[in-house]
Design a protein around this motif. Sequence first.
Motif, short mmCIF file in Angstrom:
data_model
loop_
_atom_site.label_atom_id
_atom_site.label_comp_id
_atom_site.label_asym_id
_atom_site.label_seq_id
_atom_site.Cartn_x
_atom_site.Cartn_y
_atom_site.Cartn_z
N PRO A 1 0.83 -1.21 0.00
CA PRO A 1 0.00 0.00 0.00
C PRO A 1 0.86 1.25 0.00
O PRO A 1 2.02 1.24 0.41
CB PRO A 1 -0.79 -0.12 1.30
CG PRO A 1 0.10 -0.91 2.20
CD PRO A 1 0.82 -1.88 1.30
N THR A 2 0.26 2.35 -0.45
CA THR A 2 0.92 3.63 -0.30
C THR A 2 0.89 4.00 1.18
O THR A 2 0.10 3.44 1.95
CB THR A 2 0.21 4.70 -1.16
OG1 THR A 2 -1.15 4.78 -0.76
CG2 THR A 2 0.31 4.39 -2.64
N PRO A 3 1.74 4.92 1.63
CA PRO A 3 1.82 5.22 3.07
C PRO A 3 0.47 5.58 3.71
O PRO A 3 0.20 5.19 4.85
CB PRO A 3 2.80 6.40 3.13
CG PRO A 3 3.70 6.19 1.95
CD PRO A 3 2.79 5.63 0.88
N TYR A 4 -0.39 6.31 3.02
CA TYR A 4 -1.67 6.72 3.59
C TYR A 4 -2.55 5.52 3.94
O TYR A 4 -3.34 5.57 4.88
CB TYR A 4 -2.40 7.65 2.61
CG TYR A 4 -3.70 8.19 3.14
CD1 TYR A 4 -3.72 9.20 4.10
CD2 TYR A 4 -4.92 7.69 2.69
CE1 TYR A 4 -4.91 9.69 4.59
CE2 TYR A 4 -6.12 8.19 3.18
CZ TYR A 4 -6.11 9.19 4.14
OH TYR A 4 -7.29 9.68 4.63
N PHE A 5 -2.44 4.44 3.19
CA PHE A 5 -3.29 3.27 3.38
C PHE A 5 -2.60 2.15 4.17
O PHE A 5 -3.20 1.10 4.38
CB PHE A 5 -3.76 2.72 2.03
CG PHE A 5 -4.71 3.66 1.34
CD1 PHE A 5 -6.06 3.65 1.64
CD2 PHE A 5 -4.25 4.56 0.40
CE1 PHE A 5 -6.94 4.51 1.01
CE2 PHE A 5 -5.12 5.43 -0.24
CZ PHE A 5 -6.46 5.41 0.07
N ARG A 6 -1.39 2.38 4.62
CA ARG A 6 -0.67 1.35 5.37
C ARG A 6 -1.44 1.02 6.65
O ARG A 6 -1.93 1.90 7.35
CB ARG A 6 0.73 1.87 5.72
CG ARG A 6 1.67 0.76 6.12
CD ARG A 6 3.11 1.20 6.11
NE ARG A 6 3.57 1.34 4.72
CZ ARG A 6 4.33 2.33 4.28
NH1 ARG A 6 4.72 3.28 5.09
NH2 ARG A 6 4.71 2.38 3.03
N GLY A 7 -1.60 -0.28 6.92
CA GLY A 7 -2.29 -0.72 8.12
C GLY A 7 -3.79 -0.88 7.96
O GLY A 7 -4.47 -1.29 8.90
N THR A 8 -4.35 -0.56 6.79
CA THR A 8 -5.78 -0.72 6.58
C THR A 8 -6.07 -2.12 6.05
O THR A 8 -5.21 -2.78 5.47
CB THR A 8 -6.35 0.33 5.61
OG1 THR A 8 -5.68 0.21 4.36
CG2 THR A 8 -6.19 1.73 6.15
N GLU A 9 -7.32 -2.56 6.22
CA GLU A 9 -7.75 -3.87 5.75
C GLU A 9 -7.65 -3.94 4.23
O GLU A 9 -7.93 -2.96 3.54
CB GLU A 9 -9.19 -4.10 6.20
CG GLU A 9 -9.72 -5.47 5.88
CD GLU A 9 -11.13 -5.66 6.44
OE1 GLU A 9 -11.90 -6.37 5.80
OE2 GLU A 9 -11.42 -5.09 7.50
N VAL A 10 -7.28 -5.10 3.71
CA VAL A 10 -7.15 -5.27 2.27
C VAL A 10 -8.08 -6.38 1.79
O VAL A 10 -8.28 -7.37 2.49
CB VAL A 10 -5.68 -5.57 1.87
CG1 VAL A 10 -5.20 -6.87 2.48
CG2 VAL A 10 -5.52 -5.60 0.36
N THR A 11 -8.67 -6.16 0.63
CA THR A 11 -9.52 -7.16 -0.02
C THR A 11 -9.04 -7.34 -1.44
O THR A 11 -8.85 -6.35 -2.16
CB THR A 11 -10.99 -6.71 -0.04
OG1 THR A 11 -11.43 -6.50 1.29
CG2 THR A 11 -11.88 -7.77 -0.70
N ARG A 12 -8.83 -8.57 -1.86
CA ARG A 12 -8.41 -8.86 -3.24
C ARG A 12 -9.64 -9.22 -4.05
O ARG A 12 -10.45 -10.03 -3.62
CB ARG A 12 -7.40 -9.99 -3.27
CG ARG A 12 -6.86 -10.25 -4.67
CD ARG A 12 -5.58 -11.03 -4.64
NE ARG A 12 -4.52 -10.15 -4.15
CZ ARG A 12 -3.25 -10.55 -3.98
NH1 ARG A 12 -2.91 -11.79 -4.23
NH2 ARG A 12 -2.34 -9.71 -3.54
N ILE A 13 -9.77 -8.60 -5.23
CA ILE A 13 -10.92 -8.84 -6.10
C ILE A 13 -10.45 -8.81 -7.56
O ILE A 13 -9.57 -8.03 -7.92
CB ILE A 13 -12.04 -7.79 -5.85
CG1 ILE A 13 -13.25 -8.05 -6.74
CG2 ILE A 13 -11.52 -6.39 -5.99
CD1 ILE A 13 -14.47 -7.20 -6.40
N SER A 14 -11.06 -9.68 -8.37
CA SER A 14 -10.78 -9.70 -9.81
C SER A 14 -12.01 -9.22 -10.57
O SER A 14 -13.12 -9.67 -10.30
CB SER A 14 -10.42 -11.11 -10.26
OG SER A 14 -9.21 -11.52 -9.67
N VAL A 15 -11.78 -8.32 -11.51
CA VAL A 15 -12.85 -7.78 -12.35
C VAL A 15 -12.34 -7.74 -13.79
O VAL A 15 -11.33 -7.09 -14.06
CB VAL A 15 -13.28 -6.36 -11.91
CG1 VAL A 15 -14.29 -5.77 -12.86
CG2 VAL A 15 -13.80 -6.36 -10.48
N GLY A 16 -13.00 -8.43 -14.67
CA GLY A 16 -12.67 -8.38 -16.09
C GLY A 16 -11.25 -8.75 -16.43
O GLY A 16 -10.66 -8.18 -17.35
#
Length: 125
Positions: free
Chosen positions: A11-26
């Motif tokens: 993640p970029t520094p602003y989003f470090r430590g936030t929950e992550v979800t992996r998703i595939s689209v198209g």
Amino acid sequence: MGLVLAGCNAPTPYFRGTEVTRISVGGSTFDIRQRGRLAEAVRVNTEYAPRLGPIGRRAEVAIETVTGCDVVEIRGDAALVLGIMDCGDDYRPPMASYAPRYQDCEVVDVFVPSGGDIAYLEAEC
């Protein structure tokens, strides 16, 4: 002296430590992280000659599916897209529902490996 390697899905520094979800689209796979009315979609798969146009739309759908908010603007490039969102008054927290917000998209599979760090969603649009 240690060696530090950053992964392609870091993640970029602003989003470090936030929950992550992996998703595939198209055919594009993203790690989605949200903080307030901003979300980032880090593309984690390889694609031949990626361009922001088609990748940006897929990232927008991925962000909206995971967060439940409307994306009003995107910025970035084919590797990392920042979504500026309008979550409205009836906003539900991220991951409150796996149901996509589009009639033409459907989450077809959800997988959470042991440890539960990342939920993998597969959407068909």
